[in-house]
Structures are given as C-alpha cells and as structure tokens.
Motif scaffolding. Structure first.
Motif, mmCIF file in Angstrom:
data_model
loop_
_atom_site.group_PDB
_atom_site.id
_atom_site.type_symbol
_atom_site.label_atom_id
_atom_site.label_comp_id
_atom_site.label_asym_id
_atom_site.label_seq_id
_atom_site.Cartn_x
_atom_site.Cartn_y
_atom_site.Cartn_z
ATOM 1 N N ALA A 46 -9.125 -8.083 0.836
ATOM 2 C CA ALA A 46 -8.215 -8.088 -0.314
ATOM 3 C C ALA A 46 -7.922 -6.639 -0.697
ATOM 4 O O ALA A 46 -8.718 -5.991 -1.385
ATOM 5 C CB ALA A 46 -8.827 -8.840 -1.486
ATOM 6 N N VAL A 47 -6.796 -6.122 -0.207
ATOM 7 C CA VAL A 47 -6.399 -4.738 -0.492
ATOM 8 C C VAL A 47 -5.007 -4.786 -1.129
ATOM 9 O O VAL A 47 -3.989 -4.743 -0.429
ATOM 10 C CB VAL A 47 -6.392 -3.875 0.787
ATOM 11 C CG1 VAL A 47 -5.946 -2.449 0.469
ATOM 12 C CG2 VAL A 47 -7.775 -3.864 1.433
ATOM 13 N N PRO A 48 -4.957 -4.878 -2.442
ATOM 14 C CA PRO A 48 -3.655 -4.931 -3.111
ATOM 15 C C PRO A 48 -2.974 -3.573 -3.106
ATOM 16 O O PRO A 48 -3.616 -2.540 -2.868
ATOM 17 C CB PRO A 48 -4.003 -5.370 -4.537
ATOM 18 C CG PRO A 48 -5.423 -4.950 -4.733
ATOM 19 C CD PRO A 48 -6.072 -5.026 -3.384
ATOM 20 N N PRO A 49 -1.670 -3.537 -3.372
ATOM 21 C CA PRO A 49 -0.966 -2.257 -3.423
ATOM 22 C C PRO A 49 -1.430 -1.425 -4.601
ATOM 23 O O PRO A 49 -1.832 -1.948 -5.634
ATOM 24 C CB PRO A 49 0.508 -2.655 -3.565
ATOM 25 C CG PRO A 49 0.472 -4.034 -4.131
ATOM 26 C CD PRO A 49 -0.769 -4.670 -3.603
ATOM 27 N N GLY A 50 -1.370 -0.108 -4.426
ATOM 28 C CA GLY A 50 -1.775 0.808 -5.485
ATOM 29 C C GLY A 50 -2.040 2.180 -4.920
ATOM 30 O O GLY A 50 -2.052 2.371 -3.704
ATOM 31 N N VAL A 51 -2.257 3.126 -5.801
ATOM 32 C CA VAL A 51 -2.522 4.504 -5.374
ATOM 33 C C VAL A 51 -3.774 5.065 -6.045
ATOM 34 O O VAL A 51 -3.913 6.268 -6.210
ATOM 35 C CB VAL A 51 -1.300 5.420 -5.649
ATOM 36 C CG1 VAL A 51 -0.147 5.069 -4.731
ATOM 37 C CG2 VAL A 51 -0.871 5.350 -7.115
ATOM 38 N N VAL A 52 -4.690 4.184 -6.413
ATOM 39 C CA VAL A 52 -5.991 4.604 -6.927
ATOM 40 C C VAL A 52 -7.056 3.972 -6.044
ATOM 41 O O VAL A 52 -6.803 3.001 -5.320
ATOM 42 C CB VAL A 52 -6.188 4.213 -8.407
ATOM 43 C CG1 VAL A 52 -5.160 4.908 -9.290
ATOM 44 C CG2 VAL A 52 -6.132 2.707 -8.590
ATOM 45 N N THR A 53 -8.262 4.505 -6.113
ATOM 46 C CA THR A 53 -9.328 4.039 -5.229
ATOM 47 C C THR A 53 -9.838 2.659 -5.615
ATOM 48 O O THR A 53 -10.168 1.852 -4.748
ATOM 49 C CB THR A 53 -10.482 5.062 -5.218
ATOM 50 O OG1 THR A 53 -10.019 6.267 -4.608
ATOM 51 C CG2 THR A 53 -11.684 4.546 -4.445
#
Length: 203
Positions: A46-53
């Motif tokens: 489960a790797v949703p979109p985003g730009v944080v860790t």
C-alpha cells in the motif's frame, strides 16, 4: 553490502513479472559478489501518492524507505508504458522526493554514498528515455549513478512477444546487466572507502 530492488511492475503477485526476470540477472550478479539483495514488488504494498516519507495509517512506504536506508545499492526495475516509466516507478520517485531533505548524522542527504541503477523491459521502444528519466531523478535525490548502471530489453517499436517468450536480445541484456552489477558494486565499495562529504555550508 546490501542491495534493494524495487520492482515497479504493474502486475501483482503471483502474476509473473517480465521485469523481475531481467532484474534477477542483476540480482544474481550482485549475489556472486556477496551482496545481500532484497526485492520488493511495490504494487503488492500500500503505497499511496505523496511526497512525504510517512502518510500515516495504512501507508507501507515507510517500510520500503527503511529498506533503502539499510542498503548501499538500489535497483529500480520498471516496464515501459507509452514510452515512459510505469506509474508505479513514478510514484516511487515521488515518495523518494522526501529523502532530499532528510539528512544523516553528518548533515548529508540520506541518499549520499549510495549507488543506484535501472532495469527496463517492454516490447515498445523508449528504454533509453526511461533510463534517463529514472537516473536523472535518482541523481536529484542524492544517489550516485555509475556509468553504464543499467540494462534493458525490448523488441523495438510496436507490439511483440514478452521477455520470456523469446531469446531475442537476451545475451546482450544479460551481459549488460552483469556489467551493471559490477559497476554498482565497484562504486559502492569506493564510496564506502572514501565517502562524499556533506555539502558546503551556504552560510
């Protein structure tokens, strides 16, 4: 020495992955050099979109992020779709963007003194474009990308058979993948001996 392979296929397990078959050439060559290799099929997490860790509950990217920080070598393996990296590869790069602002104990970006390379498959042309896109992003994040740290396989323009369905080009892809592994290992070894220092202070 440790390595991580992020397989950015669009196919969930247990479906066979053409990209994994070519990545395994690099894995086997690294293992012959006593590198411990872990492979993650990103679409299974489960790797949703985003730009944080860490996006909080349900986000499995932090597990992959920790694996990256535990390894000296990264291999991003992606199929080619419409001449571009897969959407999963793009998501991985976007999530890794946060690493630019993360620092180690000496004030270096956490990707410093780690090396990276790319594996690309697909029955469309465009492999060099995909390699350039992914390598450029990895360099921005702080990874060192050695010369010829890539391999690819495709059938040229237009539709055609998948990687396991033909012997076409396998010898070249294999020898290039083995050279990729040798170069990744050599540069990772050199950086372990002589690390890149923290960036000069802007103050």
């Amino acid at each position: 020495m440790r390595a991580v392979v992020l397989n950015c296929t669009l196919k969930k397990s247990p479906d066979p992955s053409n990209t994994q078959l070519l990545a395994d050439v690099v894995v086997e060559a690294l293992e012959r050099r006593d590198v411990e290799v872990r492979t993650f099929r990103v679409v299974d997490h489960a790797v949703p979109p985003g730009v944080v860790t860490d996006l909080g509950e349900g986000d499995e990217w932090p597990t992959l992020h920790d694996a990256l920080l535990d390894a000296e070598i990264l291999v991003v393996a992606t199929p080619t779709w419409v001449g571009h990296p897969s959407s999963i590869a793009q998501r991985v790069i976007e999530r890794m963007d946060a690493m630019i602002s993360e620092q180690d104990d000496e004030g270096r970006p956490v990707a410093y003194n780690r090396v990276a390379g790319v594996v690309v498959t697909g029955n469309e042309d465009g492999a060099h474009h995909v390699i350039s896109e992914v390598c450029g992003a990895l360099g921005d994040i702080g990874y060192t990308v050695p010369g010829q740290a890539w391999t690819y396989w495709n059938m040229g323009p237009g539709p055609g058979p998948d990687y396991p369905d033909t012997d076409h080009g396998h010898d070249w892809s294999k020898s290039t993948g083995e050279a990729m592994a040798a170069n990744l290992h050599a540069v990772a070894t050199a950086l372990a001996r002589t690390p890149i220092p923290p960036p000069p202070s802007s103050s």
